[in-house]
Write an enzyme that holds these catalytic residues in place. Structure first.
Site, PDB file in Angstrom:
ATOM      1  N   HIS A   1       0.840  -1.235   0.039  1.00 33.35           N
ATOM      2  CA  HIS A   1      -0.072   0.046   0.004  1.00 33.35           C
ATOM      3  C   HIS A   1       1.064   1.083  -0.180  1.00 33.35           C
ATOM      4  CE1 HIS A   1      -3.146   2.591   0.622  1.00 33.35           C
ATOM      5  NE2 HIS A   1      -2.530   3.089   1.776  1.00 33.35           N
TER       6      HIS A   1
ATOM      7  N   ASP B   1       1.377   4.940  -0.249  1.00 33.79           N
ATOM      8  CA  ASP B   1       0.594   6.244  -0.159  1.00 33.79           C
ATOM      9  C   ASP B   1       1.230   7.298  -1.085  1.00 33.79           C
ATOM     10  OD1 ASP B   1      -1.314   6.147   2.091  1.00 33.79           O
ATOM     11  OD2 ASP B   1       0.310   5.259   3.063  1.00 33.79           O
TER      12      ASP B   1
ATOM     13  N   ASP C   1      -7.408   1.719   2.505  1.00 33.28           N
ATOM     14  CA  ASP C   1      -7.069   2.623   3.357  1.00 33.28           C
ATOM     15  C   ASP C   1      -8.069   3.820   3.649  1.00 33.28           C
ATOM     16  OD1 ASP C   1      -5.468   3.210   5.498  1.00 33.28           O
ATOM     17  OD2 ASP C   1      -4.181   4.502   4.341  1.00 33.28           O
TER      18      ASP C   1
ATOM     19  N   HIS D   1      -5.883   9.801  -0.539  1.00 31.96           N
ATOM     20  CA  HIS D   1      -6.443   9.706   0.809  1.00 31.96           C
ATOM     21  C   HIS D   1      -5.720  10.317   1.929  1.00 31.96           C
ATOM     22  CE1 HIS D   1      -4.536   5.738   0.475  1.00 31.96           C
ATOM     23  NE2 HIS D   1      -4.523   5.872   1.755  1.00 31.96           N
TER      24      HIS D   1
END
Lengths: 997, 997
Positions: free
Chosen positions: B47, B49, B171, B388
């Site tokens: 994941h 970001d 997420d 996000h």
């Protein structure tokens, strides 16, 4: 369990004989350099401690990464993968204890790929020991064994391309001359290390003498022990800002000019700056940069990707006039360039102890840290335990516990092998099975259930030395009276000695019921055993008793035997005088237990740490006497075999001084602990001997149990020493002995130790050994714990050990300490059965005495190694292959005639076998000695002609060595061996059972 | 700068046309499962970001690893390498913003290798957006754009095998129904996410309803917006104890039984236990386990090596009757098995806001966090900023600064493109060069050097909407009098309004010299611009002046225009009443700025955090009035274009309520900051509107700027809501509007926002919007900083924004808020020259007005996208390829006739061009709509026949889609488009210049 291994253990190592057709390893596989430029040899490497903050298994698997992010399996997976992608890349691997474990898990295909990398010099083994051993606290026997183990693995799996050419002691905390000497004779072309005293380093940087010829044995072995030695600039780390490991925090090279964080010009400038700075301290146009650190390269791509960029962008500056050239390299490729530079190098004859990284930062604490573990390792040598964070005592407690567990498991395995061996050797007929031998590992605290719980038992004592030995043994019992019978059925003198209060209070002795020890002298054949028989008797024998008396202050205690006479103060039990009755010399000698309190580290600036696992930093120059705290209580015991003075210095320090009736030494047994720390103060306990000898700031210590080095207080031979720590800065490692000399009186006062300890002479006439330490602060050098060992009861650990004290003339002392040191290192191994058989019955079925030695060897020669080799030549199964090392145990000029060259006839050395041939090998046993051609170096001071014969590197010769790799197939016929002082010769011998031809 | 991109920016993406012969991607590339067993789909994933604790560049390169060990370049290097070694392994990659950057650095050979992995389904793109966007604070236009950008990259480089089949919002902190609806129309077969309310999760686990059919637009779009949705069991992490990443601390699988730490039986038992636990909450025999986490797989070997062992040892239990089967899988392979299970699934019609992970842990703070950044992103949409942890405001301050810098750089780049475009479009002849347009980014605080420093200047206003727009603009100046001339040379009414004290004190305005704003109304053509001319005049015009008065307490202030009449309290300036003069409805409405103080987090057990970047946790239920601290001061200004009431609530909170003479809304401009925190207390400021409407705990908010959702206080449609936070638990995201309805009185009170904010109705008749927050503690959810923004002066940031307030009947309100929301999101773009030319002169050389639109489009239709595509068909350069999205902006039943289906004729849509053909695509523009065959699902509540037609997966149909991949070569002839309410249609259109045939 080294003592056993020599005869009973057959080392089976699987050999891969398959040799690929092209081999490009060694110096000709190096990446090209650019003449006229500063060539920066970037050496990708990982430093994989074989235990430190985590255990060996945890490091291998990458378990407990919350302690340290480190997993060796991933390092090797990752590096091999990267190397396979690019023939330009290089990597070195060092710790064979880890590598062999990884290798075992690989597929055949992966093994072939790795072998190709090794054959092409892309993956190079450096050092090649089982671990990177400590230099201060290790014994030469263990050093040789653990390197041989690693070398054997490499030879069997990689052949000549796997033979390490360079030694790599990048992390150990100080460096031993003996270690260098051994390395030279293992065939290394050079040694690099990372740590040396900060004052020494400053001077060497200023004078461009960071690289030198270290003369490892100037007095005895000459140029064959010379070793080119280089000090690394950044320890073993990369220059600041250039660590690209997943565990590092430096900026990567960000080379997309469109991105905000583009940093190529800045990184290039920083690297060029680091290069120029380093170049100022070195003599040639070549620089080595260690691009790695502890457990680096778990993600090798991170490192290599950034190194690729670094090389590309820095070398790109050459287009604009830059004169710096970066290349992937290895320590041996760097060394080869230094050799080609054909300079005349400076020399060094002393060692690099003790190491200080800053003022008040003397790493002389670890000479003693974890004394119980040190003793255990000394007894049960094992590859991983020689590691510089193992025997040094600088690991975390949990890791020390793991080492102890491994030693215990190893010991048990060895004990099973001994049992099996006795079952092969001992029986005369097969009518009665040989009872199982049982072992008592806690005899030193008079704990042994089989002897405590039986009225009759046998004691079999194995002697691993190739000479006859007489030995006093002491066995706990509940018996009040007994008879002891020797292997031939003769009753021998024995004494019943009460077990002391000090022994009974040791927590680890819990459960023992023995009230007395039976003491008797045993006589042991060389490389063999004797069985003795102990039987309870109903009637007490007065002669067997031990008398006990509390001396009074107005009368001294005197002890003597035929060799020495000793006097103690009647009130305190303190030693006062020793006289050698044979040579007639005598001296006033006293002996006290004392202690230093430990510094906490200052909170002022500049900040210096306190005493810790590594560092020794006492709070005072003069240690405290225990008398200040607790009246010394003494007691005197005597019988027909042994006399003892018992002293209690404090509730946690006691000592027994013991004289056997046939001993030339005085034995002092100290029991220390639990060291109190409830008051928040760390304490470091010493055993101190003071005499009236005139010593002029000089004393002597051994190096790794071999040659003796002269030490001078507040002095270093190669620089003006500014000593900020009057005690710690004068501490040196003592592996087996320390002595004082009064040349005018022709007296030597010698103390032998049973383990490695730190020692010094802080005042003339005195010498001290640190025996135990318990601390309250961490010294902030990585271990992250205060050194605070606890025992079975959760209290501070109680440690017991022995010192052996002699007084004699200088000449005669050598024989005493050389012989005695061997006996201490290779102690007899006791085992027991609870058999009811008397000697007369036992001897019908079993041999009560046996020796493997077929011929007597000279008194000055020691069989250092005797080990089965794997059967490489399967065509003749009647022959056995054996690794043999013979050692001349005297230095030149020591012990009169004993230091003359010695001759050994090999043919009948082993009883029942004929030695057919012997081929001499290098010390590490991985190359025929005649095939060894070390790089020659010119040095400033040497006048040894071998060194001056400059032989340029010859590729054809190298290829011939490669072709002749099956060195073990060709044998020499000359079976008469000559050994010069301090020489160790290593042979592959081929033997055949006699009467089997 | 989305508003501009639509016309001027030509998206050039290099297409790799080369298609390999065998493609095995999609559902048929999945590893086999075992029928009858619990199949555990292990999904290796990372994941990544696109900015959070580090900036995007830092994450990509692995810079600043001391903040977080994370380097995306290494992840992709490493994963690709591992995948290439073993066809059984799988990996998914999500964030195309990172992937495309990595791709750019790869060699052609590596690209081919990666393409092979994608073609074989071993590397699968999931989601495929530029980032994983936030769902609460993003606008649908940006969501579509950023996914289109990612999809386009994937299509161009990987073809059909690169098309993501599954959405992956693992997420984001709460989930939007509109987002699901958009995803459905992008062609996703399913969606998985990780976070939902803890009460909701508990119920779903109990009832095995963790997986469902989410109806994204039950009222308007029906089944085409249905999306299979699954909630992941462990968020997006592996089960406890099974994280094998270099950043994790779990035990590896240690499978050498000879080692002390052998742990296979323990790990197998733990994993089986985790599997059984998870199985209890899911409806099928298939389970998905997310084997990865934040920035995992930098060293993919660590993960895969241990997963290989896990699979081997757990599956080995099958031999002993075990019924668990582990396999490498992907979310789509898991989804495919769920589909094959042919169950009837539960449905859901509401959304997943707000998210609470524990009592008192409502993630409704981030709806407002970093209001200035939210406004900036809303104006200048950009792929990475939809992430996000970007627009959500939950990144570190340094990262927020980096986003702002990127937006600024992007804005500047766009402004250059605008200049270039004007230079292409505007000139009539080439005799005079068009002066450079200059831009003022701080017009909202009356700062614009070109207008402040010149007596004469031009204002060109670009309107990105495909409809005529009237707009009031306000430009700072030093002039006391001026004339404003329109594009045709007519003088237009203007008003000189003094710049307020509140504006002048804003630190960012430093250096401005303007004392007044010139306000005038501009009329703008659709998709075009108008140029206005401002010239200083010597003589003041009374009509241009603004009168100012300080009201008195005994007389209300009244404002009105032809649309509305408003009353304010004379003493305080507080709003009291609004009347809509056209529909006749009226209501009492007041408006206050208020604030909550923020909870610090309790120190008692159980511990709950305080207000932070994510969490909103006020200390009280009723917010504080500023009147308590500071007497509200008011002021009334009026002229011929605009009337204003100025209120000062405190030294750091002020508001202007503004009525333009041609506006149907009341504009309130709030200025808040620096929020004081010197007293150690965080504060969260709201703008609250209270009315006499009867609202029965109900209010309405938009979802991502599109459909409206009904909200009820202290209520959740799908579970019995136990609300521990009376305020925060009722906060919902407001992207563009919030309203209250009084059905009996047929009144809607609507507030439109200029950015995303959190909002609620805590009392009946009231609604509030949080406009700014400054906090003193971290909420311990990872960001590691208190949300404490500072401005140019180092003090707390001053933020200014606007709300637009309407009152009207329910039916009429829809038109107002739909139109107005479009105008706010697609604000006109102002640019300036300091040209001395009058209109008469300028218009000789340059077009003063221009429109790209060739035909009028219906009032209920919005051109959402108009963008050049890369020239895929190079044979005919006379044609241009354009991506066009048309949107029906009304929901069913809204605004009377406006919610009828709309027809658009495409042929002449663009002035000067003929549309030759139009092919409808999926919403993400990566597949011909007719080629889309989403997996069909049966659900419990739906009666839509399309869903019930169960079409089993058909391999041949899939292969036909693959073959027909050059979807853009075949066009439809039907150029008349029909749009139903809320429908967005996406077309690839081919256009040709008229008169060029």
């Amino acid at each position: 369990m080294r003592r056993i291994a020599r005869i009973f253990v057959i080392v089976v190592l699987t050999a891969i004989i398959n040799v690929p057709t092209t081999q490009q390893c060694g110096y000709q596989s190096c990446n090209p350099v650019k003449e006229g430029m500063i060539n920066v040899h970037l050496v990708p490497h990982t430093h994989d401690d074989v235990g430190w903050l985590k255990t060996v298994d945890q490091y291998f698997y990458g378990d407990k990464n919350y302690i340290q992010v480190a997993g060796v399996q991933y390092i090797l997976d990752s590096v091999v993968q990267e190397l396979m992608k690019d023939p330009n890349k290089r990597f070195i691997y060092v710790e064979i204890g880890f590598f062999s474990r990884w290798w075992k898990e690989q597929s055949q295909q992966m093994k072939l790929s790795v072998k190709k990398l090794v054959d092409e010099g892309r993956l190079e083994f450096i050092l090649g020991g089982w671990s990177m051993d400590d230099e201060a606290t290790t014994h030469y026997n263990a050093i040789i064994d653990e390197h041989t183990l690693g070398f054997q693995f490499l030879k069997d799996n990689f052949g000549e391309c796997g033979r390490p050419r360079v030694a790599w002691q990048i992390d150990p905390f100080g460096h031993s001359r003996e270690h260098a000497s051994l390395f030279a004779r293992m065939g290394f072309d050079g040694l690099f290390f990372g740590r040396l005293d900060y004052q020494d380093k400053a001077k060497r940087m200023n004078t461009k003498t960071m690289e030198m010829i270290w003369q490892g044995s100037p007095k005895n072995l000459g140029s064959q022990s010379d070793l080119f030695t280089g000090v690394l600039f950044n320890g073993y780390n990369p220059p600041k800002g250039f660590c690209f490991d997943v565990t590092c925090r430096d900026d990567p090279i960000m080379d997309d000019p469109n991105l905000h964080d583009y940093n190529v010009p800045q990184k290039v400038a920083e690297f060029i700056n680091a290069t120029r700075t380093q170049a100022e301290s070195y003599a040639t146009k070549h620089l080595i940069m260690t691009m790695g650190s502890d457990f680096n390269y778990q993600n090798a791509n991170m490192w290599y990707k950034n190194l690729d960029k670094l090389i590309r962008y820095v070398n790109n500056e050459q287009k604009h006039g830059g004169n710096i050239n970066l290349l992937y390299s290895t320590p041996s490729c760097y060394l080869y360039q230094l050799n080609k530079a054909n300079l005349t190098w400076p020399t060094k004859q002393d060692d690099f102890f003790p190491y200080a990284h800053i003022p008040h930062g003397f790493w002389s604490g670890y000479f003693t840290s974890r004394p119980a573990l040190k003793r255990y390792i000394m007894k049960e040598a094992m590859g991983v335990a020689q590691h510089h964070d193992a025997v040094s005592g600088t690991e975390k407690q949990a890791v020390a516990d793991d080492y102890a567990l491994r030693l215990f498991v190893g010991t048990n395995a060895c004990q099973n092998i001994i049992n099996d061996a006795y079952k092969l050797i001992s029986p005369i007929d097969q009518s009665v099975p040989l009872p199982d031998q049982q072992f008592c590992n806690l005899l030193n605290i008079s704990k042994c259930s089989i002897t405590e719980e039986n009225k009759h038992f046998t004691v079999t004592i194995y002697n691993p030395l190739a000479r006859k030995v007489s030995h006093y043994i002491s066995i706990p019992t509940t018996l009040k009276a007994c008879t002891v019978t020797d292997p031939l059925g003769k009753v021998v003198t024995s004494q019943i000695v009460p077990i002391s209060k000090e022994t009974k209070r040791i927590p680890e002795r819990k459960g023992s019921i023995g009230e007395n020890n039976i003491v008797f002298q045993v006589l042991l054949p060389p490389l063999g055993y004797s069985t003795y028989f102990v039987r309870s008797t109903a009637v007490k024998d007065k002669n067997q008793e031990t008398k006990q008396q509390y001396p009074t202050s107005n009368k001294d205690i005197s002890m003597n035997n035929t060799y020495i006479a000793v006097t103690f103060d009647g009130a305190t039990g303190n030693l006062k005088m020793i006289k050698n009755l044979q040579s007639g010399v005598s001296a006033q000698v006293d002996h006290h237990m004392q202690y230093y309190t430990s510094h906490f580290g200052n909170t002022t600036v500049p900040k210096f740490e306190g005493s810790g696992a590594y560092i020794f930093r006492p709070n005072q120059t003069a240690p405290f006497d225990f008398e200040n705290l607790f009246q010394v209580q003494s007691n005197y015991l005597h019988g027909q075999l042994v006399q003892e003075v018992h002293q209690q210095f404090s509730p946690w320090v006691s000592m027994v001084t013991r004289l056997y009736n046939d001993a030339q030494y005085l034995e002092t047994e100290w029991t220390v602990g639990p060291i109190p720390t409830q008051d928040g103060i760390g304490r470091e306990v010493i055993s101190k001997f003071c005499s009236d000898l005139k010593t002029e700031a000089t004393f002597y210590t051994d190096a790794n149990g071999r040659e003796i080095l002269q030490r001078k207080r507040n002095y270093r031979p190669t620089w003006d020493f500014n000593n900020s720590e009057p005690v710690a800065g004068n501490y040196f490692p003592v592996n087996s002995r320390i002595y004082l000399e009064d040349a005018k009186r022709d007296i030597l006062l010698t103390v032998l130790t049973d383990r490695s300890q730190g020692g010094s002479s802080i005042q003339d006439g005195c010498m001290e050994l640190m025996v135990h330490r318990r601390l309250v602060v961490d010294d902030n050098l990585g271990v992250g714990e205060a050194l605070n060992e606890t025992g079975a009861d959760g209290q501070g650990l109680v440690v017991r050990g022995k010192h052996y004290l002699f007084l004699d003339t200088i000449d005669r002392s050598a024989q005493l300490h050389r012989d005695m040191a061997l006996k201490l290192y290779m102690e007899p191994v006791l085992s027991f059965t609870n058999s009811q058989m008397k000697q007369s019955e036992w001897s019908k079925h079993f041999r009560t005495q046996w020796s493997a030695l077929g011929a007597k060897i000279p008194q000055n020669v020691h069989i250092l190694t005797l080990e089965h080799l794997s059967q490489q030549n399967s065509s003749d199964t009647s022959q056995q292959q054996i690794l043999l090392r013979l050692e001349h145990i005297y230095e030149k000029g020591e012990g009169g005639q004993l230091s003359s060259p010695a001759k050994v006839e090999l043919r009948d050395l082993l009883k029942g076998y004929e030695v057919l041939s012997a081929t001499e090998l290098t010390l590490g046993a991985n190359l025929k000695k005649s095939d060894l051609h070390r790089l020659p170096w010119k040095s400033r001071t040497t006048n040894d002609e071998n060194v001056l014969k400059f032989l340029p590197y010859n590729r054809n010769r190298f290829l011939n060595i490669l072709k002749g790799r099956k060195i073990l197939n060709k044998f020499s016929d000359d079976l008469t061996i000559t050994l010069n002082p301090m020489e160790i010769k290593t042979f592959h011998i081929s033997v055949k059972k006699k009467g089997n031809a």
